[in-house]
Design an enzyme around this catalytic site. Structure first.
Site, PDB file in Angstrom:
ATOM      1  N   PHE A 143      -0.123 -13.294  10.134  1.00 27.47           N
ATOM      2  CA  PHE A 143       0.158 -11.955   9.613  1.00 27.47           C
ATOM      3  C   PHE A 143       0.600 -12.116   8.168  1.00 27.47           C
ATOM      4  CE2 PHE A 143       1.060  -8.193  12.671  1.00 27.47           C
ATOM      5  CZ  PHE A 143      -0.187  -8.339  13.246  1.00 27.47           C
TER       6      PHE A 143
ATOM      7  N   GLN B   8       7.565   2.251   4.478  1.00 28.05           N
ATOM      8  CA  GLN B   8       6.432   1.328   4.391  1.00 28.05           C
ATOM      9  C   GLN B   8       5.079   2.031   4.511  1.00 28.05           C
ATOM     10  OE1 GLN B   8       5.378  -1.896   7.539  1.00 28.05           O
ATOM     11  NE2 GLN B   8       6.120  -2.986   5.759  1.00 28.05           N
TER      12      GLN B   8
ATOM     13  N   HIS C 286       1.134   1.102   5.185  1.00 27.29           N
ATOM     14  CA  HIS C 286       0.299   0.014   5.695  1.00 27.29           C
ATOM     15  C   HIS C 286      -1.031   0.030   4.952  1.00 27.29           C
ATOM     16  CE1 HIS C 286      -1.964  -2.542   8.396  1.00 27.29           C
ATOM     17  NE2 HIS C 286      -0.873  -2.793   9.100  1.00 27.29           N
TER      18      HIS C 286
ATOM     19  N   LEU D 124      -4.338   3.475  12.451  1.00 32.33           N
ATOM     20  CA  LEU D 124      -4.163   2.124  11.941  1.00 32.33           C
ATOM     21  C   LEU D 124      -5.199   1.165  12.507  1.00 32.33           C
ATOM     22  CD1 LEU D 124      -1.925   0.233  10.445  1.00 32.33           C
ATOM     23  CD2 LEU D 124      -1.527  -0.512  12.774  1.00 32.33           C
TER      24      LEU D 124
ATOM     25  N   GLU E 294      -3.087  -5.373  11.081  1.00 31.21           N
ATOM     26  CA  GLU E 294      -2.985  -6.412  10.069  1.00 31.21           C
ATOM     27  C   GLU E 294      -3.709  -7.681  10.513  1.00 31.21           C
ATOM     28  OE1 GLU E 294       0.390  -6.343   7.785  1.00 31.21           O
ATOM     29  OE2 GLU E 294       0.809  -8.473   7.867  1.00 31.21           O
TER      30      GLU E 294
ATOM     31  N   ARG F 122       2.975  -6.287   2.941  1.00 31.16           N
ATOM     32  CA  ARG F 122       2.322  -4.973   2.965  1.00 31.16           C
ATOM     33  C   ARG F 122       2.578  -4.137   1.723  1.00 31.16           C
ATOM     34  NH1 ARG F 122       3.470  -3.411   9.264  1.00 31.16           N
ATOM     35  NH2 ARG F 122       1.958  -4.925  10.046  1.00 31.16           N
TER      36      ARG F 122
ATOM     37  N   HIS G  56       3.577   4.254   7.363  1.00 35.29           N
ATOM     38  CA  HIS G  56       3.502   3.467   8.583  1.00 35.29           C
ATOM     39  C   HIS G  56       4.844   3.197   9.257  1.00 35.29           C
ATOM     40  CE1 HIS G  56       1.952   0.592  11.422  1.00 35.29           C
ATOM     41  NE2 HIS G  56       2.683  -0.383  10.942  1.00 35.29           N
TER      42      HIS G  56
ATOM     43  N   ARG H 253       9.325  -4.434   5.663  1.00 31.29           N
ATOM     44  CA  ARG H 253       9.254  -5.159   6.931  1.00 31.29           C
ATOM     45  C   ARG H 253       7.980  -5.982   6.997  1.00 31.29           C
ATOM     46  NH1 ARG H 253       6.252  -4.275  11.784  1.00 31.29           N
ATOM     47  NH2 ARG H 253       5.514  -2.243  11.142  1.00 31.29           N
TER      48      ARG H 253
HETATM   49  C1  LIG Z   1      -0.158   2.037  14.839  1.00 30.36           C
HETATM   50  C2  LIG Z   1       0.997   1.098  14.779  1.00 30.36           C
HETATM   51  C3  LIG Z   1       0.836  -0.253  15.025  1.00 30.36           C
HETATM   52  C4  LIG Z   1       1.912  -1.128  14.975  1.00 30.36           C
HETATM   53  N1  LIG Z   1       1.704  -2.462  15.184  1.00 30.36           N
HETATM   54  C5  LIG Z   1       2.746  -3.311  15.139  1.00 30.36           C
HETATM   55  C6  LIG Z   1       2.557  -4.709  15.364  1.00 30.36           C
HETATM   56  O1  LIG Z   1       1.455  -5.168  15.603  1.00 30.36           O
HETATM   57  N2  LIG Z   1       3.642  -5.513  15.313  1.00 30.36           N
HETATM   58  C7  LIG Z   1       4.903  -5.037  15.064  1.00 30.36           C
HETATM   59  O2  LIG Z   1       5.835  -5.808  15.056  1.00 30.36           O
HETATM   60  N3  LIG Z   1       5.101  -3.720  14.852  1.00 30.36           N
HETATM   61  C8  LIG Z   1       4.066  -2.850  14.885  1.00 30.36           C
HETATM   62  N4  LIG Z   1       4.284  -1.519  14.663  1.00 30.36           N
HETATM   63  C9  LIG Z   1       5.650  -1.016  14.585  1.00 30.36           C
HETATM   64  C10 LIG Z   1       6.273  -0.950  15.964  1.00 30.36           C
HETATM   65  O3  LIG Z   1       5.296  -0.644  16.911  1.00 30.36           O
HETATM   66  C11 LIG Z   1       7.362   0.077  16.062  1.00 30.36           C
HETATM   67  O4  LIG Z   1       8.220  -0.022  14.986  1.00 30.36           O
HETATM   68  C12 LIG Z   1       8.171  -0.102  17.328  1.00 30.36           C
HETATM   69  O5  LIG Z   1       7.327  -0.115  18.438  1.00 30.36           O
HETATM   70  C13 LIG Z   1       9.225   0.958  17.483  1.00 30.36           C
HETATM   71  O6  LIG Z   1       9.823   0.833  18.746  1.00 30.36           O
HETATM   72  P1  LIG Z   1      11.082   1.691  19.133  1.00 30.36           P
HETATM   73  O7  LIG Z   1      11.445   1.325  20.529  1.00 30.36           O
HETATM   74  O8  LIG Z   1      12.112   1.579  18.092  1.00 30.36           O
HETATM   75  O9  LIG Z   1      10.571   3.204  19.081  1.00 30.36           O
HETATM   76  P2  LIG Z   1       9.346   3.934  19.815  1.00 30.36           P
HETATM   77  O10 LIG Z   1       8.472   3.036  20.551  1.00 30.36           O
HETATM   78  O11 LIG Z   1       8.755   4.829  18.793  1.00 30.36           O
HETATM   79  O12 LIG Z   1      10.074   4.807  20.902  1.00 30.36           O
HETATM   80  C14 LIG Z   1      10.843   5.929  20.591  1.00 30.36           C
HETATM   81  C15 LIG Z   1      11.273   6.582  21.881  1.00 30.36           C
HETATM   82  O13 LIG Z   1      12.229   7.584  21.607  1.00 30.36           O
HETATM   83  C16 LIG Z   1      11.914   8.782  22.274  1.00 30.36           C
HETATM   84  N5  LIG Z   1      12.509   9.858  21.470  1.00 30.36           N
HETATM   85  C17 LIG Z   1      12.329  10.122  20.154  1.00 30.36           C
HETATM   86  N6  LIG Z   1      13.117  11.145  19.766  1.00 30.36           N
HETATM   87  C18 LIG Z   1      13.797  11.542  20.865  1.00 30.36           C
HETATM   88  C19 LIG Z   1      14.771  12.554  21.108  1.00 30.36           C
HETATM   89  N7  LIG Z   1      15.209  13.348  20.140  1.00 30.36           N
HETATM   90  N8  LIG Z   1      15.241  12.689  22.368  1.00 30.36           N
HETATM   91  C20 LIG Z   1      14.815  11.880  23.370  1.00 30.36           C
HETATM   92  N9  LIG Z   1      13.906  10.895  23.186  1.00 30.36           N
HETATM   93  C21 LIG Z   1      13.412  10.738  21.948  1.00 30.36           C
HETATM   94  C22 LIG Z   1      10.422   8.759  22.385  1.00 30.36           C
HETATM   95  O14 LIG Z   1       9.990   9.546  23.447  1.00 30.36           O
HETATM   96  C23 LIG Z   1      10.156   7.284  22.637  1.00 30.36           C
HETATM   97  O15 LIG Z   1      10.314   6.998  24.008  1.00 30.36           O
HETATM   98  C24 LIG Z   1       3.196  -0.637  14.683  1.00 30.36           C
HETATM   99  C25 LIG Z   1       3.379   0.712  14.433  1.00 30.36           C
HETATM  100  C26 LIG Z   1       2.288   1.572  14.425  1.00 30.36           C
HETATM  101  C27 LIG Z   1       2.487   2.987  13.996  1.00 30.36           C
END
Ligand SMILES: Cc1cc2nc3c(=O)[nH]c(=O)nc-3n(C[C@H](O)[C@H](O)[C@H](O)COP(=O)(O)OP(=O)(O)OC[C@H]3O[C@@H](n4cnc5c(N)ncnc54)[C@H](O)[C@@H]3O)c2cc1C
Ligand code: FES
Lengths: 243, 604
Positions: B141, B255, B257, B267, B270, B301, B369, B405
């Site tokens: 990456f 960020q 992407h 997306l 990467e 990035r 992103h 990041r």
């Molecule tokens: C297309 C894409 C590809 C990616 N690929 C990679 C990768 O290959 N490698 C990498 O390291 N990172 C990657 N990322 C980044 C990474 O996926 C995310 O940063 C990470 O998954 C975030 O996880 P999280 O648990 O913090 O939040 P999320 O998975 O976004 O979960 C948020 C949760 O909060 C809940 N929620 C939100 N607001 C509320 C509220 N007010 N009340 C109740 N529930 C709520 C939602 O329902 C959800 O369940 C990618 C991001 C994107 C957009």
């Protein structure tokens, strides 16, 4: 491409206002290049009727939120392009699942219930050692598990299934595939017989009457028919050997 | 409010993505009763959309031999442009391998090392040794010295989330999905829970707990065009900001992407560039060789996105009805590689561009992103300013990522932070007894009920929620994007301030009864605008360039004045955020050169 005027015939019902019976409502929209049902439905909501209920999350065909009946056929709305449809488009919620309102259905609770019922997690007596190396696995095995794990729980196979539409407790192609996933995985130490206690019934493997609508329309193109055959074969073996 | 509606548990986790579920597991394993709230069923959380992979210094593959936490640490700090907390980074790199292996124990089908000699797309010969066969495979990456990103074919986020949720299911953790936290219940010192809105019925319910964890992911959708899921509206960060006492850290660090596809803004990973893909301009010239002779397409990035936009500004973009874009070329990686390790990319191209990347080029452009900023916490995940409130994952500013990041560090962060913060949450809940100031709960619910009633009564107001929202999205995209200047940021702040005032004056077009999407959008908009203002104001005040924050009028990093973290507070009733600053914690790696992105960006 000549610009088309699309007519959407959309199922409407808000459980909070039961005095208004379920109905179909028509909306018209000028088609734009590359328009998907995600774009179309959001435009209808923003420009014509902000109370229209539907579900999208990833809008990239990976999260399984947007299953609905598109001209009578279950599919993911976010990856359906209007250019592949006629000028009149009928949208209905997926059957089998509880209706939240309009095109939105409660697939989450249904899938959770079945994940609990089929104990869809790795069963092992091994204790994780934070200081140790990972257990080894050959790449083709990892790939086979991955192939079965690709299901996004969108419910299209369930909505399309004659048995699931008639029999409330039928686990459907999604969970037959899930069972295959754990049978393939060497980390799951459950004896196969244990698994078949749960699924060797009419609600499980024997409920399927072989119409195979699921196989045709899985948005992830998981070979559901093959997975069902695999589970049945495994079951026959267990029955023969008695373990 | 009926007291029988109140839901009481020991730990309340808001968010069911990887971070939230990992915190919940740790708390549940420690014997606590845990409830998770989520906008959607856990497996539909945005984490499932991650394709590329998760970083951990296992050193399993030929191009990763010799890797260790020290090198991962160095990459992370450089990637952050020295904006990260180095103690947090150290903790993180040590635990990332444990996290990856534990996920394997829980069922993730990681791709595995296949021994043998291989030729890379650039002709380099490598050999994966037999002694490593069957261990977890790793890919390259951006911004990393070693191949370190563990992956499961083309769907890493999906399999991680499914495995995580299977453990949550096994442990019997309570999940209430379609339940949105809209307000924290607190007295300015201690957090007691949250008021939540049921998205099935449009009714309110108080959730009470000893410890509350915000794990709600990013806010990408306030930018409109974003790679993020449509539910990523930043409401969780808003919960913390609205308390008036909890700050958001580094909100200006946004960020972009390099490879969002045009026009769908979806997306492509990467991994495309990591595995050897090229970026080409309208003349099919591989322009990154000109700007980054060493790292080429796999610089960090922020740097790659900047060069892409710069190259477009110089007139080398490909014209399209959706504005200029560049090409991503992965054809030379071969059909077999694309059909397995990059299959998701192929599917996305087929579904949304109608092309096959084994044969054609992919139209791409940098797209919003990831949010480095978020609820500012200490190293234990405890939020500044409020006892009993914690945060983890993308919603938090723990601060692992500083101003940029690295790819693959976010999935790893969600799980590592989940482990660390989960344990601290469990300790806290053990020592705390359950008690609530009843009047406070009643008051908090009543205030939210009033907002719902006001909107549903259609008295007063004239503004349309969707129109204001569009305007916010455009403003951020045009003026608070990759290249920033003082005058544009000043305009953005003024526009957003105006929108914020108008957002107090919304009028629904529909009834607002039941699970009504217009009502939900109206309830969210003011909070989204507060975040937009924190981002813009933070960017305006920060007169230097660091990581993803690039000021054309201040193009240099300024460690003398700006080796600081921005803390944005929103005092009750204020119309603008109040900004404070704290020093960045540097332990072992003093600010220096990143080794990429050094060439001056000059117009020609
Ligand atoms: C297309 C894409 C590809 C990616 N690929 C990679 C990768 O290959 N490698 C990498 O390291 N990172 C990657 N990322 C980044 C990474 O996926 C995310 O940063 C990470 O998954 C975030 O996880 P999280 O648990 O913090 O939040 P999320 O998975 O976004 O979960 C948020 C949760 O909060 C809940 N929620 C939100 N607001 C509320 C509220 N007010 N009340 C109740 N529930 C709520 C939602 O329902 C959800 O369940 C990618 C991001 C994107 C957009
Ligand atoms: S919105 Fe995620 S699959 Fe359609």
């Amino acid at each position: 491409m000549a610009e088309r005027l699309l007519t959407f015939d959309i199922f409407r019902y808000n459980p909070a206002t039961p005095e208004i019976p379920p109905r179909m409502q028509e909306f018209q929209l000028e088609e734009t290049v590359g328009m998907s049902l995600f774009i179309a439905l959001n435009r209808i909501r923003e420009e014509q009727d902000p109370s229209l209920m539907f579900d999208f999350v990833c809008r990239a065909a990976v999260c399984g939120s947007c299953g609905m009946l598109i001209n009578g056929r279950p599919g993911l709305a976010c990856k359906t392009l209007t250019q592949d449809l006629g000028e009149k488009i009928t949208l209905m919620p997926l059957p089998v699942f509880k209706l939240v309102g309009d095109l939105s259905v409660d697939t989450g609770v249904w899938f959770r219930y079945l994940n609990v019922r089929t104990e869809a997690w790795i069963h092992t007596d091994q204790v994780f050692d934070p200081k140790g190396l990972e257990e080894r696995m050959d790449n083709p095995t990892a790939h086979r598990i991955y192939e079965a794990e690709r299901c996004i729980e969108c419910g299209c196979c369930i909505g399309a299934c004659a048995t699931a539409n008639m029999r409330e407790d039928f686990i459907g192609a999604a969970f037959l595939n899930r069972i295959a996933r754990f049978l393939i995985d060497p980390r799951d130490e459950r004896p196969a017989a244990h698994i078949f206690e749960v699924v060797g019934t009419d609600e499980g493997v024997f409920g399927c009457i072989g119409l195979m609508a699921c196989d045709d329309l899985c948005p992830m193109e998981i070979p559901l028919q093959g997975q069902l055959a695999y589970v049945r074969r495994k079951m026959a073996l267990v029955a023969l050997r008695g373990k | 409010m009926k007291w029988s509606d109140a839901h009481i548990s020991e730990v309340l986790v808001i968010g069911a993505g990887l971070a939230g579920e990992r915190v919940a597991i740790e708390a549940a394993l420690n014997g606590h009763e845990v409830t998770i709230l989520s906008l959607v069923p856990p497996r539909r959380s945005h984490s499932t959309a991650a394709q590329g992979g998760m970083q951990a210094s296992l050193g399993n593959v030929a191009m990763g031999y010799g890797d260790n936490p020290d090198i991962h640490f160095e990459d992370t700090v450089k990637g952050s442009d020295w904006g990260c907390d180095q103690e947090v980074a150290r903790l993180f790199v040590e635990l990332a391998p444990v996290a990856v292996r534990q996920m394997s124990h829980w069922g993730v089908p990681w791709s595995r090392v296949v021994a043998g000699k291989k030729t890379l797309p650039d002709g380099t010969e490598i050999e994966d040794l037999a002694e490593k066969a069957g261990l977890i495979a790793q890919r390259q990456f951006g911004g990393t010295a070693k191949w370190r990103t563990c992956f499961a074919a083309d769907g890493t986020g999906h399999v991680l989330q499914y495995a995580m949720d299977s453990v949550v299911t096994k442990l019997g953790v309570t999940i209430h999905d379609r339940m949105e936290a809209i307000r924290l219940i607190h007295n300015g010192q201690t957090c007691y829970g949250a008021v939540a809105l049921c998205l099935r019925t449009g009714t309110l319910r108080p959730y009470l707990a000893k410890a509350v964890v915000i794990a709600t992911g990013g806010y990408g959708r306030i930018y409109g065009t974003s790679t993020n899921a449509v539910i990523n509206e930043g409401t969780g960060m808003g919960l913390a900001l609205d308390t008036g006492v909890v700050p958001l850290g580094n909100m200006e660090a946004v960020q972009f992407h390099p490879t969002g596809i045009v026009p769908a803004n979806i997306l492509v990973t990467e991994g495309c560039r990591g595995d050897g893909g090229y970026l080409l301009d309208k003349n099919l010239h591989r322009f990154m060789l000109d700007y980054e002779p060493v790292k080429k397409e796999v610089a960090s990035r922020d740097v790659v996105s900047r060069w892409m936009l710069h190259h477009i500004h110089r007139g080398f973009g490909v014209d399209s009805p959706y504005g200029p874009h560049l090409w991503l070329d992965i054809r030379h990686l071969g059909a077999e590689h694309i059909c397995t390790n990059l299959r998701e990319v192929q599917t996305i191209c087929k579904n949304f561009l109608g092309c096959d990347p084994t044969e054609s080029l992919i139209a791409v452009r940098p797209t919003q992103h990831y949010s480095m900023g978020g609820v500012r916490t200490n190293r234990d995940g405890g939020a500044y300013g409020l006892k009993g409130l914690f945060a983890a994952g993308e919603a938090a500013c723990w601060d692992l990522h500083g101003f940029n990041r690295l790819g693959g560090n976010s999935l790893a962060e969600t799980i590592v932070a989940g482990m660390v913060v989960g344990e601290k949450v469990a300790d806290f809940a053990r020592e705390q007894s359950l008690s609530f100031p009843f009047a406070l709960v009643v008051e908090a619910v009543a205030a939210q009920q009033q907002r719902l009633d006001d909107l549903r009564s259609h008295l007063g107001g004239s503004e349309d929620v969707f129109a204001l929202r569009r305007r916010m999205e455009e403003t951020l995209l045009d003026k608070v994007g990759i290249f920033r200047t003082g005058p544009a940021l000043t305009e953005a702040v003024a526009t957003l301030e105006d929108l914020y005032q108008r957002a107090a004056n919304l009028r629904l077009r529909s009834s607002g009864i039941g699970p009504n999407p217009e009502l939900f959008a109206a309830l969210r908009l003011p909070g989204m605008l507060r975040l937009a203002l924190c981002i813009s104001q933070g960017a305006l005040q920060r007169t230097e360039s660091r990581g993803s924050h690039y000021r054309e009028d201040y193009p240099k990093r300024d460690d003398e004045n700006w080796l600081t973290r921005t803390l944005a507070y929103w005092p009750p009733g204020a119309e603008m955020p109040e900004l404070k600053y704290e020093p960045v914690n540097i332990t072992t790696l003093p600010p220096g050169s990143r080794g990429y992105g050094e060439m001056a960006i000059t117009g020609d």
